[in-house]
Design a protein around this motif. Structure first.
Motif, PDB file in Angstrom:
ATOM      1  N   LEU A  32       0.824  -1.213   0.000  1.00 27.38           N
ATOM      2  CA  LEU A  32       0.000   0.000   0.000  1.00 27.38           C
ATOM      3  C   LEU A  32       0.857   1.263   0.000  1.00 27.38           C
ATOM      4  O   LEU A  32       0.400   2.328  -0.429  1.00 27.38           O
ATOM      5  CB  LEU A  32      -0.944   0.015   1.203  1.00 27.38           C
ATOM      6  CG  LEU A  32      -2.019  -1.063   1.231  1.00 27.38           C
ATOM      7  CD1 LEU A  32      -2.860  -0.924   2.483  1.00 27.38           C
ATOM      8  CD2 LEU A  32      -2.887  -0.998  -0.003  1.00 27.38           C
ATOM      9  N   LYS A  33       2.094   1.147   0.451  1.00 24.35           N
ATOM     10  CA  LYS A  33       2.978   2.316   0.509  1.00 24.35           C
ATOM     11  C   LYS A  33       3.265   2.904  -0.871  1.00 24.35           C
ATOM     12  O   LYS A  33       3.605   4.079  -0.981  1.00 24.35           O
ATOM     13  CB  LYS A  33       4.313   1.950   1.166  1.00 24.35           C
ATOM     14  CG  LYS A  33       4.232   1.715   2.642  1.00 24.35           C
ATOM     15  CD  LYS A  33       5.628   1.410   3.170  1.00 24.35           C
ATOM     16  CE  LYS A  33       5.659   1.265   4.659  1.00 24.35           C
ATOM     17  NZ  LYS A  33       7.024   0.979   5.150  1.00 24.35           N
ATOM     18  N   LYS A  36      -0.858   5.590  -4.892  1.00 26.29           N
ATOM     19  CA  LYS A  36      -1.177   7.017  -4.804  1.00 26.29           C
ATOM     20  C   LYS A  36      -2.550   7.220  -4.176  1.00 26.29           C
ATOM     21  O   LYS A  36      -2.779   8.175  -3.448  1.00 26.29           O
ATOM     22  CB  LYS A  36      -1.136   7.664  -6.181  1.00 26.29           C
ATOM     23  CG  LYS A  36       0.256   7.731  -6.760  1.00 26.29           C
ATOM     24  CD  LYS A  36       0.247   8.410  -8.098  1.00 26.29           C
ATOM     25  CE  LYS A  36       1.660   8.405  -8.663  1.00 26.29           C
ATOM     26  NZ  LYS A  36       1.715   9.013  -9.975  1.00 26.29           N
ATOM     27  N   ARG A  37      -3.452   6.288  -4.494  1.00 24.39           N
ATOM     28  CA  ARG A  37      -4.815   6.344  -3.962  1.00 24.39           C
ATOM     29  C   ARG A  37      -5.211   4.970  -3.444  1.00 24.39           C
ATOM     30  O   ARG A  37      -4.774   3.954  -3.969  1.00 24.39           O
ATOM     31  CB  ARG A  37      -5.794   6.787  -5.046  1.00 24.39           C
ATOM     32  CG  ARG A  37      -5.554   8.219  -5.506  1.00 24.39           C
ATOM     33  CD  ARG A  37      -6.438   8.578  -6.638  1.00 24.39           C
ATOM     34  NE  ARG A  37      -6.022   7.766  -7.796  1.00 24.39           N
ATOM     35  CZ  ARG A  37      -6.730   7.596  -8.880  1.00 24.39           C
ATOM     36  NH1 ARG A  37      -7.902   8.152  -8.994  1.00 24.39           N
ATOM     37  NH2 ARG A  37      -6.294   6.856  -9.869  1.00 24.39           N
ATOM     38  N   LEU A  38      -6.060   4.964  -2.430  1.00 19.77           N
ATOM     39  CA  LEU A  38      -6.551   3.723  -1.829  1.00 19.77           C
ATOM     40  C   LEU A  38      -8.074   3.749  -1.843  1.00 19.77           C
ATOM     41  O   LEU A  38      -8.685   4.819  -1.770  1.00 19.77           O
ATOM     42  CB  LEU A  38      -6.047   3.603  -0.388  1.00 19.77           C
ATOM     43  CG  LEU A  38      -4.531   3.683  -0.212  1.00 19.77           C
ATOM     44  CD1 LEU A  38      -4.175   3.811   1.254  1.00 19.77           C
ATOM     45  CD2 LEU A  38      -3.870   2.474  -0.824  1.00 19.77           C
ATOM     46  N   SER A  52      -6.451   9.574  -0.915  1.00 18.15           N
ATOM     47  CA  SER A  52      -5.028   9.563  -1.243  1.00 18.15           C
ATOM     48  C   SER A  52      -4.259   8.855  -0.128  1.00 18.15           C
ATOM     49  O   SER A  52      -4.701   8.813   1.026  1.00 18.15           O
ATOM     50  CB  SER A  52      -4.496  10.987  -1.406  1.00 18.15           C
ATOM     51  OG  SER A  52      -4.431  11.647  -0.152  1.00 18.15           O
ATOM     52  N   TYR A  53      -3.117   8.305  -0.493  1.00 16.64           N
ATOM     53  CA  TYR A  53      -2.273   7.641   0.499  1.00 16.64           C
ATOM     54  C   TYR A  53      -1.933   8.622   1.626  1.00 16.64           C
ATOM     55  O   TYR A  53      -1.998   8.266   2.805  1.00 16.64           O
ATOM     56  CB  TYR A  53      -1.002   7.110  -0.163  1.00 16.64           C
ATOM     57  CG  TYR A  53      -0.028   6.520   0.823  1.00 16.64           C
ATOM     58  CD1 TYR A  53      -0.193   5.225   1.287  1.00 16.64           C
ATOM     59  CD2 TYR A  53       1.047   7.261   1.301  1.00 16.64           C
ATOM     60  CE1 TYR A  53       0.687   4.667   2.206  1.00 16.64           C
ATOM     61  CE2 TYR A  53       1.934   6.720   2.215  1.00 16.64           C
ATOM     62  CZ  TYR A  53       1.749   5.430   2.666  1.00 16.64           C
ATOM     63  OH  TYR A  53       2.625   4.897   3.576  1.00 16.64           O
TER      64      TYR A  53
END
Length: 70
Positions: A32-33, A36-38, A52-53
């Motif tokens: 996940l790091k 850019k978006r989750l 956004s992250y």
């Protein structure tokens, strides 16, 4: 349900908002790091939201729950 107040299928990191006593320790996938978006359910499984992250990390810090990448 006991700590996050969510039903099965609706559990998401945003459930930490309901964990007033900070019982839950969140484990996140290391990959996940690089996103850019989750996308997560907003505590109900009939919708999804994109964040956004950077904003997600702000939320985790705000929640004051313990979390770690694995």
């Amino acid at each position: 349900m006991q700590y996050l107040g969510l039903t099965a299928g609706s559990v998401s990191p945003f459930g930490l908002i309901n964990d007033k006593e900070k019982h839950v320790h969140l484990f996140l996938d290391e990959s996940l790091k690089t996103a850019k978006r989750l996308s997560f359910h907003p505590n109900i499984n009939t919708a999804s939201i994109i964040i956004s992250y950077e904003d997600f990390m702000k939320f985790l810090k705000w929640s004051e729950n313990q979390w770690e990448f694995i």
